[in-house]
Design an enzyme around this catalytic site. Structure first.
Site, PDB file in Angstrom:
ATOM      1  N   TRP A 137     -30.005  25.139  49.084  1.00 14.88           N
ATOM      2  CA  TRP A 137     -31.386  24.681  49.223  1.00 14.88           C
ATOM      3  C   TRP A 137     -32.411  25.704  48.727  1.00 14.88           C
ATOM      4  CZ3 TRP A 137     -33.567  28.508  51.953  1.00 14.88           C
ATOM      5  CH2 TRP A 137     -32.730  29.251  52.780  1.00 14.88           C
ATOM      6  N   ASN A 138     -32.027  26.971  48.506  1.00 20.90           N
ATOM      7  CA  ASN A 138     -33.072  27.993  48.310  1.00 20.90           C
ATOM      8  C   ASN A 138     -33.766  27.919  46.947  1.00 20.90           C
ATOM      9  OD1 ASN A 138     -30.709  28.976  47.169  1.00 20.90           O
ATOM     10  ND2 ASN A 138     -31.122  31.103  47.713  1.00 20.90           N
ATOM     11  N   LYS A 161     -23.051  17.775  45.171  1.00 19.01           N
ATOM     12  CA  LYS A 161     -23.310  17.687  46.613  1.00 19.01           C
ATOM     13  C   LYS A 161     -24.379  18.727  46.928  1.00 19.01           C
ATOM     14  CE  LYS A 161     -21.733  18.923  51.155  1.00 19.01           C
ATOM     15  NZ  LYS A 161     -23.111  19.363  51.451  1.00 19.01           N
ATOM     16  N   HIS A 162     -25.568  18.251  47.197  1.00 25.11           N
ATOM     17  CA  HIS A 162     -26.669  19.185  47.464  1.00 25.11           C
ATOM     18  C   HIS A 162     -26.662  19.586  48.939  1.00 25.11           C
ATOM     19  CE1 HIS A 162     -30.150  21.362  46.336  1.00 25.11           C
ATOM     20  NE2 HIS A 162     -30.409  20.659  45.245  1.00 25.11           N
ATOM     21  N   GLY A 213     -23.557  29.326  47.442  1.00 24.64           N
ATOM     22  CA  GLY A 213     -23.804  29.213  48.880  1.00 24.64           C
ATOM     23  C   GLY A 213     -23.331  30.453  49.598  1.00 24.64           C
ATOM     24  N   SER A 214     -23.033  30.290  50.868  1.00 25.21           N
ATOM     25  CA  SER A 214     -22.668  31.450  51.683  1.00 25.21           C
ATOM     26  C   SER A 214     -21.234  31.896  51.379  1.00 25.21           C
ATOM     27  CB  SER A 214     -22.755  31.085  53.164  1.00 25.21           C
ATOM     28  OG  SER A 214     -21.749  30.133  53.452  1.00 25.21           O
ATOM     29  N   GLU A 235     -20.667  31.501  43.541  1.00 22.83           N
ATOM     30  CA  GLU A 235     -21.841  32.380  43.501  1.00 22.83           C
ATOM     31  C   GLU A 235     -22.327  32.455  44.938  1.00 22.83           C
ATOM     32  OE1 GLU A 235     -24.823  34.041  43.670  1.00 22.83           O
ATOM     33  OE2 GLU A 235     -25.978  32.366  42.839  1.00 22.83           O
ATOM     34  N   LEU A 236     -22.049  33.596  45.595  1.00 23.88           N
ATOM     35  CA  LEU A 236     -22.206  33.641  47.060  1.00 23.88           C
ATOM     36  C   LEU A 236     -23.328  34.593  47.480  1.00 23.88           C
ATOM     37  CD1 LEU A 236     -18.348  33.627  47.725  1.00 23.88           C
ATOM     38  CD2 LEU A 236     -19.896  31.687  47.444  1.00 23.88           C
ATOM     39  N   CYS A 269     -30.117  35.201  47.095  1.00 25.67           N
ATOM     40  CA  CYS A 269     -28.916  36.042  47.100  1.00 25.67           C
ATOM     41  C   CYS A 269     -29.185  37.380  46.422  1.00 25.67           C
ATOM     42  CB  CYS A 269     -27.764  35.301  46.421  1.00 25.67           C
ATOM     43  SG  CYS A 269     -28.149  34.749  44.754  1.00 25.67           S
ATOM     44  N   GLU A 363     -26.227  39.922  55.528  1.00 27.29           N
ATOM     45  CA  GLU A 363     -27.224  39.438  54.577  1.00 27.29           C
ATOM     46  C   GLU A 363     -28.416  38.920  55.376  1.00 27.29           C
ATOM     47  OE1 GLU A 363     -26.189  36.064  52.057  1.00 27.29           O
ATOM     48  OE2 GLU A 363     -27.583  36.833  50.550  1.00 27.29           O
TER      49      GLU A 363
END
Ligand SMILES: O=CCCCC(=O)O
Length: 460
Positions: A137-138, A161-162, A213-214, A235-236, A269, A363
């Site tokens: 979402w960021n 998938k958002h 995401g995370s 990509e975390l 991130c 984080e």
């Protein structure tokens, strides 16, 4: 202020709490239909010429450029970033389209390899099928475009998938692809629950998965991708270092550090989560940062002069508050900020932060700058690498040669010298360690979901 129900797709304004919409999850049978359509579309799309595919990308770029204000508003109302930043995000999406319009022909050309007389080899890049993107979402437009454009240009179709809290952005993106003339089934938004992801990855039609995401989500998706042998790009999270060497200009570093840390209210991130400065300049940096952080204007993200909007969800604001409180209990010092009203988190500066404190080890996805001192270069490098993450380090100095010598010492996907870290469609983007693997953007991103086919022709 209200909590999001993360088991559904709900659009809630994080500044006002107003609920805009709630969307039903796809039933299994509906999801099956979407997969079948995406697979059918993929059989046709892979046969279209690159020129034809790029024509649609050009249409999309124009829509994004012409309507950036409109889509910027949707982003701001849904996840709270200042409108200026949201509009810039939409414009950056157009830039990524334009990068691939200009460079895809060269990137996808493949190559010839002469073997022996009468024997030739060729390397072809072919699409793989339907690729699943799981997006956060960021940067609700940018991250999707960063995944979808190269993947589509390479001849694949996509399912997206958002995030559950940005469904209106998800639907707007779907509409944009339709308006740009992409054939039915090429770009598919899917509102599904995380529990439906395994079945999806298991499907034969799904030929790869990309997740932004995370780290927790990354581990889960990597395990599934491993189980079903699907290539994946992850990509975390990150805990980037911004390192000021002793000769760096304090004012310049302070300006850049504030941009690098407070953009998107710190919800990025690649944000500069740990600012490392020499011990002898610690007080000067504390002063300069405090001056700038105190001036940051927090509030309604629709207003032109707002620099820090609300955090995207109430639970995220509570988490950040917990991390700050724990760090203070462990000995960190609060110089400014530290308080919260609902989702609005005051721009904060923590000093005296050390390994072992939440503000160092975890984080922190919030407008919280963390200042750390080091005594010598070796300690600086050790502190920078003392994290499970590895996205990027930014070094500030007048001595470029000294900075160059440090490059191999950082366990990161990127090192920027005298600039804060940000992505650029022309450059590969991604991390190492718990920040993930694989690369997005540039040529590397375009080749993430292709079958590299080796062809040998023997004329003897
Ligand atoms: O959370 C990740 C943010 C990436 C932002 C960018 O690509 O610039």
């Amino acid at each position: 202020m209200v909590y999001h129900d993360l088991n559904s797709f709900e659009s809630i304004n994080p500044f006002t709490g107003e609920k805009y919409a709630r969307f039903e999850l796809l039933k299994s049978s509906e999801l099956e239909e979407v997969i079948a359509k995406a697979a059918e579309a993929s059989r046709k799309w892979r046969k279209t010429s690159l020129k034809e595919r790029l024509k649609h990308i050009e249409n999309l770029a124009q829509l994004l450029e012409n309507e950036s204000e409109h889509y910027g508003q949707i982003i701001t109302l849904e996840m709270g970033k200042p409108l200026k930043e949201a509009v810039a995000e939409v414009k950056k999406c157009a830039l990524a389209c334009r990068y691939y319009i200009e460079h895809s022909t060269a990137h996808l050309k493949g190559r010839k390899v002469s073997l022996e007389p009468g024997r030739q080899a060729e390397i072809h890049y072919e699409p793989t099928g339907v690729v699943l993107g799981i997006m956060p979402w960021n940067f609700p437009f940018w991250q999707v475009i960063r995944f979808a454009i190269p993947t589509l240009v390479a001849g694949n179709t996509v399912l997206v998938k958002h995030a559950p809290n940005t469904p209106r952005s998800a639907l707007m993106l779907q509409q944009l692809f339709i308006r740009a003339g992409f054939p039915q089934g090429v770009y598919n938004n899917i509102f599904i629950h995380t529990s439906q992801v395994e079945n999806l990855i298991a499907k034969r039609e799904i030929t790869g998965v990309s997740l932004t995401g995370s780290t927790r989500a990354g581990r889960a998706v990597a395990a599934l991708a491993g189980r079903y042998l699907k290539p994946s790009v992850l990509e975390l999270g990150g805990s980037n270092t911004l390192l000021a060497l002793p000769d760096a200009n304090i004012t310049k570093v302070a300006d850049q550090a504030v941009n690098a840390r407070f953009m998107n209210a710190g919800q990025s991130c690649i944000s500069a989560k740990r600012i490392l400065v020499p011990a002898e300049k610690y007080d000067a940096y504390t002063r300069e940062l405090t001056l700038r952080i105190k001036k940051l204007k927090t509030g309604n993200p629709l207003l032109a002069d707002t620099q820090i909007g609300p955090l995207a969800r109430l639970d995220l604001a509570e988490l950040a508050e917990r991390q700050v409180e724990e760090s203070l209990r462990a000995g960190a010092r609060l110089v400014t900020g530290g308080s919260r009203s609902g989702t609005l988190f005051a721009p904060t500066l923590l000093t005296d932060v050390k390994p072992g404190m939440a503000a160092f080890d975890e984080e922190l996805f919030a407008p919280v700058a963390v200042l750390i001192s080091y005594r010598n270069e070796k300690e600086a490098v050790n502190l920078a690498n003392n994290t499970s993450y590895g996205l990027g380090t930014a070094i500030f100095t007048n001595d470029i040669e000294r900075a160059r010598k440090l490059i191999p010492k950082f366990q990161d996907g990127a090192v920027y010298i005298n600039e804060w870290i940000h992505s650029d469609p022309r450059l590969p983007f991604g991390g190492v360690k718990d920040s993930g693997y694989g690369r997005e953007l540039s040529k590397e991103g375009l080749l993430s979901f292709v079958n590299i086919k080796t062809v040998v022709v023997n004329n003897n």
